[in-house]
Design an enzyme around this catalytic site. Structure first.
Site, PDB file in Angstrom:
ATOM      1  N   ASP A   1       0.954  -8.939   1.165  1.00  0.00           N
ATOM      2  CA  ASP A   1       1.965  -9.590   1.990  1.00  0.00           C
ATOM      3  C   ASP A   1       3.030 -10.263   1.134  1.00  0.00           C
ATOM      4  O   ASP A   1       2.858 -10.460  -0.073  1.00  0.00           O
ATOM      5  CB  ASP A   1       1.319 -10.651   2.884  1.00  0.00           C
TER       6      ASP A   1
ATOM      7  N   TYR B   1      -9.945 -10.270  -3.740  1.00  0.00           N
ATOM      8  CA  TYR B   1      -8.839 -11.221  -3.644  1.00  0.00           C
ATOM      9  C   TYR B   1      -9.349 -12.612  -3.994  1.00  0.00           C
ATOM     10  O   TYR B   1     -10.482 -12.980  -3.634  1.00  0.00           O
ATOM     11  CB  TYR B   1      -8.261 -11.253  -2.228  1.00  0.00           C
TER      12      TYR B   1
END
Length: 267
Positions: A56, A110
């Site tokens: 993102d 992540y």
């Protein structure tokens, strides 16, 4: 075919995937390849091109992975000669023509750096433990399909921060940031622990009971695993990248100290 490990500071970019009229990491990669003469920029990506994932806007990466057909001379250092300083290739691997950077990834990791000086670690861990395993995460993503995932992760306290590491074969859109958002709510006492169970329930959770995504900028794509693929680090490219990101770290640490001085001066 060659695969490249790409590190980037995501804050200057509107995400990884190219979009019209805004700066993205993918645009920076394609522009560099065009200037190097190995790709004619147009509507189509380079031959055989695929990427590990679409981060993102604001999300950074250490191990974003892209693969495509390139000449032998295009080392990570050569790639970097036309990339902006905020985007660095640092390792590569020769792969077969059948390799696909998206579909062949077995696990993605992540790491989220959550500023949480007053949050309850025991509650944060309890929330994460409840979210681990196979669940239908339909209440933690805008996706309507493919929402059943198997999630693993860990949480450690590092000073004022929780370092939250989440691992899965693949992630729905916003899943990592919404998981962090839910952990944050529970750890700060903004929501009770039963909300975790409600979110994992089959019924939709919407409106005020929903979970908003945590901010993007503390999130980093830290690893993408490909069984049988060995990446060779380019020592010069890696050293250059460490120097660039080290300078960025010093700049932001200095900015934090200045902000602290402003805050303390107003006490």
């Amino acid at each position: 075919m060659r695969a490249y490990r790409i590190a980037y500071d995501g804050r200057p970019y509107n995400g990884f995937q190219r979009q019209p009229d805004v700066a993205t990491v993918e645009d920076a990669l394609f522009d560099a390849l065009s200037r190097l003469g190995v790709y004619e920029r147009g509507d189509d990506p380079p031959e055989g091109y695929a990427a590990a994932g679409r981060t993102d806007a604001g999300v950074s990466a250490v191990a974003q992975t892209v693969a495509f057909d390139v000449p032998e001379w295009l080392t990570p250092a050569a790639f970097n000669s036309e990339l902006p300083a905020s985007v660095r290739a640092w390792a590569s691997a020769n792969v077969s023509e059948r390799f696909h950077a998206t579909h062949d990834a077995s696990e993605r990791t992540y790491t989220y750096h959550l500023y949480a000086p007053d949050a309850a670690e025991v509650m944060a861990r309890a929330a994460l433990d409840a979210l681990r395993g196979e669940h239908d995460f339909h209440n933690l993503t805008p996706d309507e399909t493919g929402t059943v995932r198997t999630l693993d992760g860990s949480l450690t306290r590092d000073g004022d921060f929780f370092v939250i590491e989440l691992r899965a074969g693949g992630f729905c859109r916003q899943l990592v940031r919404r998981v962090v958002g839910l952990i944050t709510e529970v750890a700060r006492g903004e929501s009770s622990f039963p909300k975790v169970e409600r979110v994992l329930d089959a019924d939709p959770v919407e409106g005020p009971e929903g979970v908003a995504p945590a901010p993007a900028y503390p999130l980093v794509l830290t690893d993408v695993a490909y069984p049988g693929v060995e990446f060779d680090a380019d020592s010069d490219a890696r050293a250059s990248a460490r120097e660039i990101f080290g300078a960025l770290r010093a700049e932001r640490q200095t900015a934090a100290r200045v902000a602290g001085t402003l805050r303390d001066g107003l006490s």
